[in-house]
Design a protein around this motif. Structure first.
Motif, short mmCIF file in Angstrom:
data_model
loop_
_atom_site.label_atom_id
_atom_site.label_comp_id
_atom_site.label_asym_id
_atom_site.label_seq_id
_atom_site.Cartn_x
_atom_site.Cartn_y
_atom_site.Cartn_z
N PRO A 129 0.82 -1.21 0.00
CA PRO A 129 0.00 0.00 0.00
C PRO A 129 0.86 1.26 0.00
CG PRO A 129 -0.86 -1.59 1.57
CD PRO A 129 0.45 -2.13 1.09
N GLY A 130 0.52 2.20 -0.87
CA GLY A 130 1.26 3.45 -0.96
C GLY A 130 2.53 3.39 -1.78
N ALA A 131 2.89 2.21 -2.26
CA ALA A 131 4.14 2.06 -3.02
C ALA A 131 4.01 2.65 -4.41
CB ALA A 131 4.54 0.59 -3.11
N ARG A 132 5.15 3.11 -4.93
CA ARG A 132 5.22 3.53 -6.32
C ARG A 132 5.65 2.30 -7.13
NH1 ARG A 132 3.30 7.95 -9.24
NH2 ARG A 132 4.59 8.32 -11.09
N ALA A 133 4.74 1.72 -7.88
CA ALA A 133 4.99 0.45 -8.56
C ALA A 133 5.05 0.63 -10.06
CB ALA A 133 3.90 -0.55 -8.21
N ASP A 134 6.00 -0.05 -10.67
CA ASP A 134 6.02 -0.17 -12.13
C ASP A 134 5.22 -1.43 -12.48
OD1 ASP A 134 7.63 2.05 -12.27
OD2 ASP A 134 9.49 0.91 -12.47
N ILE A 135 4.20 -1.27 -13.29
CA ILE A 135 3.33 -2.39 -13.63
C ILE A 135 3.53 -2.73 -15.10
CG2 ILE A 135 0.97 -3.26 -13.64
CD1 ILE A 135 0.26 -1.12 -11.59
#
Length: 234
Positions: free
Chosen positions: A51-57
């Motif tokens: 939660p709250g993470a900056r994710a590359d999808i």
């Protein structure tokens, strides 16, 4: 002296059922492979699900539309995503379209992506920080091809056209939290990729009994045809 019986014998050639059976087996093999190919979907592979993470999808595209090359992919961003960022993807132009409050990331291919050639398209997203573990975020995706299109938009993951999803707090392949520190975040993408491959394998396994039945029917039909032909010649 050559009789009519001798001439008739020379005209009769022995029937060889093996080529018939081999042809039937080849045709059945195509039937066997078809359900597996059809089971391939568009999968989302996040680098983190914390939660709250900056994710590359990364969205994995492995096929076209009934054999037609892919020309564009449009991915709708869930409203729960706080922020979305664009990532350069070689061979694709990327832009974001905002209409009626809906954000859609649009990837346009420089050259059509051939059917059966795998590629991944990445975007960056800030996951909601107040989402509970197990919260599912769906990314409805529209795949545009030279001929036709595929809409991967169904919320039901058991359907034929499920939307790519990201599950908040999903565990990785080793049973740990998806983002237990910086190192885990770096390795999560590989773990999610393995999970995606396993999902595709499950889809293929579900279709396998039908394909095997088709193979048995095809071989049985070929065998009956061979027996009938032998009897006629006899």
């Amino acid at each position: 002296m050559t009789t009519s019986t001798d001439r008739a014998r020379r005209r009769i050639r022995p029937f060889r059922p093996l080529p018939v059976l081999a042809g039937a087996a080849a045709a059945a093999a195509l039937v066997l492979a078809a359900p597996v190919a059809a089971s391939a979907h568009v999968h989302a592979e996040p680098s983190s699900t914390e939660p709250g993470a900056r994710a590359d999808i990364a969205f994995a595209i492995g096929h076209g539309c009934d054999g037609s090359p892919t020309t564009a992919v449009e991915i709708e961003v869930p409203a729960e995503i706080a922020a979305v960022g664009l990532i350069a993807n070689p061979g694709w132009d990327v832009a974001i379209d905002t209409a009626d409050g809906t954000r859609t990331v649009v990837f346009t291919a420089d050259e059509p992506l051939p059917d059966g050639v795998r590629d991944t398209l990445e975007l960056s997203a800030t996951l909601p920080d107040d989402a509970a573990d197990g919260t599912v975020l769906a990314f409805p995706t529209r795949q545009v091809c030279e001929v036709g299109e595929s809409a991967w938009t169904d919320a039901d993951q058991a359907s034929d056209t499920p939307a790519p999803i990201v599950t908040i707090g999903a565990a990785d392949a080793h049973g740990r939290g998806a983002d237990a520190g910086h190192d885990a975040a770096a390795g999560a993408k590989g773990a999610d990729s393995d999970a995606s491959a396993a999902t595709a394998g499950d889809d293929g396994a579900a279709a396998m009994p039908i394909a095997i039945a088709a193979l048995v029917v095809a071989l049985a039909a070929a065998a009956l045809a061979a027996v009938a032909a032998v009897r006629r010649r006899a």
